[in-house]
Design a protein around this motif. Structure first.
Motif, PDB file in Angstrom:
ATOM      1  N   ALA A   1       0.680  -1.433  -0.172  1.00  0.00           N
ATOM      2  CA  ALA A   1      -0.088  -0.024  -0.155  1.00  0.00           C
ATOM      3  C   ALA A   1       0.912   1.279  -0.138  1.00  0.00           C
ATOM      4  O   ALA A   1       2.002   1.297   0.530  1.00  0.00           O
ATOM      5  CB  ALA A   1      -0.970   0.012   1.227  1.00  0.00           C
ATOM      6  N   VAL A   2       0.435   2.166  -0.746  1.00  0.00           N
ATOM      7  CA  VAL A   2       1.223   3.524  -0.733  1.00  0.00           C
ATOM      8  C   VAL A   2       0.189   4.668  -0.397  1.00  0.00           C
ATOM      9  O   VAL A   2      -0.560   5.212  -1.173  1.00  0.00           O
ATOM     10  CB  VAL A   2       1.728   3.601  -2.329  1.00  0.00           C
ATOM     11  N   PRO A   3       0.187   4.973   0.938  1.00  0.00           N
ATOM     12  CA  PRO A   3      -0.779   6.076   1.134  1.00  0.00           C
ATOM     13  C   PRO A   3      -0.439   7.374   0.430  1.00  0.00           C
ATOM     14  O   PRO A   3       0.594   7.782   0.306  1.00  0.00           O
ATOM     15  CB  PRO A   3      -0.478   6.303   2.742  1.00  0.00           C
ATOM     16  N   THR A   4      -1.570   7.931   0.040  1.00  0.00           N
ATOM     17  CA  THR A   4      -1.456   8.998  -0.948  1.00  0.00           C
ATOM     18  C   THR A   4      -2.369  10.371  -0.466  1.00  0.00           C
ATOM     19  O   THR A   4      -3.546  10.062  -0.099  1.00  0.00           O
ATOM     20  CB  THR A   4      -1.998   8.761  -2.512  1.00  0.00           C
ATOM     21  N   HIS A   5      -1.770  11.377  -0.241  1.00  0.00           N
ATOM     22  CA  HIS A   5      -2.625  12.463   0.396  1.00  0.00           C
ATOM     23  C   HIS A   5      -2.593  13.693  -0.652  1.00  0.00           C
ATOM     24  O   HIS A   5      -1.277  14.166  -1.090  1.00  0.00           O
ATOM     25  CB  HIS A   5      -1.611  12.912   1.486  1.00  0.00           C
ATOM     26  N   LEU A   6      -3.460  14.134  -1.244  1.00  0.00           N
ATOM     27  CA  LEU A   6      -3.420  15.427  -1.992  1.00  0.00           C
ATOM     28  C   LEU A   6      -4.006  16.633  -1.178  1.00  0.00           C
ATOM     29  O   LEU A   6      -5.114  16.398  -0.416  1.00  0.00           O
ATOM     30  CB  LEU A   6      -4.467  15.157  -3.086  1.00  0.00           C
TER      31      LEU A   6
END
Length: 471
Positions: A379-384
């Motif tokens: 999993a690659v947590p992604t925050h925009l």
């Protein structure tokens, strides 16, 4: 400034450690005068490849010469060798927080692909030189912002090799990282890489983190990463098994429109050659902005090839009538077009800080290790997160990427092709806050491509004005 770039010269150059000392070392008028004295038809007038010092000095000089149009930026992460990475932003009233959509263009992910940096910076010169003169460029700089990072892989460029230095203190070739195989989405399949060149983990390299930070903090509606060579214009998917993107029809139409201008062969990247961990796949599935790879020129070598750099940019000589400059203009037109992204409008108290955010997981591919053991996807947590300050009259128009996200092919359970039209109905979380950071109201905004949504921030207005702004 006019010296041809040699391997020896590259290896001997250095970048000042601090941005302030670098800035103080540049004579703006002298740099731009030397550029102007060149004789070629390129926007800058150059006739030879740039050194890293040329790139850095020219970008700083442009920002000093045109302070309302060009802003110099230092990217947040230094390279593994401790070098700064610089860029510029170009738009009318460049220092304003204006909510414009963004075209992000970069070059030299691979350190030996010199033409990719040249075309990147030449397009910046093109816009700056013609702002206020050419009606089309003037209009587009009123409507959109363009971010340029001509040299992403500074360490690799300094020693004229494809890879970055990675963790090697001596920059040994055995430890080099192909940073265009290090982006997290789909990382680890080893298509076009191996367990060494892909990097120690998804998105592990500072050069990649710079690109991801710029992309996730800005509403990048079109992204172009310039490379060499082959005269191809590539869009996702990078691996055939991932299948077409959910936006394939839109992607194909823009590919064809740009290829019609530069004469490149527009195609799905995986049908040229398969890779994973590249910029366009990650940027599209993270933001839904359309990402492309331009493979500039037909000649891979950089020896005595600057005339081809000029011809390919301008559409002269062997590329008569097919100009990469005109393809870039098509990309900028699309980036600026509200029908091609989403718009949030509303009214907020003067000086209120508006923030939109999204959080979700992207996934690597099943990870192939050096011994051919396949580990599960990671999993690659992604925050925009993007910000906008409400203007004097409070009315804002914010050009954003859709909150509705493309369903990804790389998943927790493996690679599952989703295909056109498959989207996740997600929302932006929009907060209205005081400059101090105190959040006064939170709303959720669901918006798709081509849609405009008006948000009511009555609670924020009441609380902000009732208590008075706080610093």
């Amino acid at each position: 400034m006019t010296l041809a770039l040699s391997v020896g010269l590259l290896g001997g150059l250095s970048i000042p450690a601090a941005a302030t000392s670098f800035a103080e070392s540049v004579n703006t008028e002298a740099v731009l005068q030397l550029v102007a004295e060149q004789t070629a038809g390129l926007p800058s007038g150059r006739t030879t490849y740039r050194t890293i010092t040329d790139y850095n000095n020219e970008m700083l000089a442009l920002s000093r010469q045109h302070p309302d149009l060009v802003k110099h930026i230092t990217l947040p992460h230094k390279t593994r060798q401790g070098r700064e990475v610089y860029g510029i932003e170009v738009t009318r009233d460049v220092n304003a927080a204006d909510g414009k959509p963004v075209l992000f263009m970069m070059g030299i992910h691979h350190g030996n692909e010199w033409p990719s940096g040249e075309h990147t910076l030449e397009f910046a010169y093109d816009l700056v030189n013609n702002a206020g003169k050419d009606p089309k460029i003037t209009r587009l700089l009123d409507q959109a912002r363009v971010i340029f990072v001509p040299v992403v892989n500074v360490d690799g460029f300094m020693i004229n090799r494809r890879t970055s230095c990675g963790l090697s203190p001596t920059c040994a070739s055995s430890a080099g990282i192909d940073i265009n195989r290090n982006y997290p989405f789909g990382w680890g399949s080893n298509a076009g890489s191996n367990a060494t060149t892909r990097g120690p983990g998804p998105g592990s390299e500072p050069e990649v983190q710079n690109v991801m930070d710029l992309t996730t903090a800005n509403q990048v509606t079109v992204l172009i990463t310039n490379h060499t060579s082959g005269h191809t214009l590539l869009r996702p998917p990078l691996e055939k098994r991932a299948g077409d993107t959910p936006d394939e029809a839109v992607y194909a139409a823009l590919t064809d429109a740009m290829a019609a201008k530069n004469g490149y062969t527009g195609m799905k990247s995986g049908f040229d050659y398969e890779t994973t961990g590249e910029t366009p796949d990650w940027s599209y599935y993270a933001t839904r902005g359309l990402g492309f790879t331009f493979e500039i020129m037909k000649t891979q070598s950089t020896n005595n090839t600057y005339p081809e750099v000029i011809e390919d940019y301008l559409g002269t000589g062997r590329y008569e009538g097919k100009s990469n400059r005109e393809a870039f203009m098509v990309a900028l037109e699309y980036a600026a077009d509200p029908a091609a992204h989403s718009v949030i409008t509303g009214k907020a108290p003067k000086g209120a800080v508006l923030t939109i955010t999204k959080d979700f997981d992207l996934w690597t591919a099943p990870i192939r290790q050096a011994n051919n053991v396949i580990d599960p996807p990671q999993a690659v947590p992604t925050h925009l997160e993007s910000k906008l300050v409400a203007p004097t009259n409070g009315k804002f128009t914010w050009h954003v990427n859709p909150s509705v996200r493309p369903a990804p092919a790389y998943t927790e359970t493996g690679v599952i092709a989703t295909g056109p039209g498959k989207f996740l109905q997600e929302s932006w979380t929009l907060t209205c806050a005081r400059p101090s950071g105190e959040v006064l109201e939170t709303v959720h905004v669901t918006v798709d491509r081509g849609e405009q949504v008006d948000v009511r921030l009555q609670e924020c207005k009441t609380r902000f004005n009732g208590n008075g702004p706080k610093n």
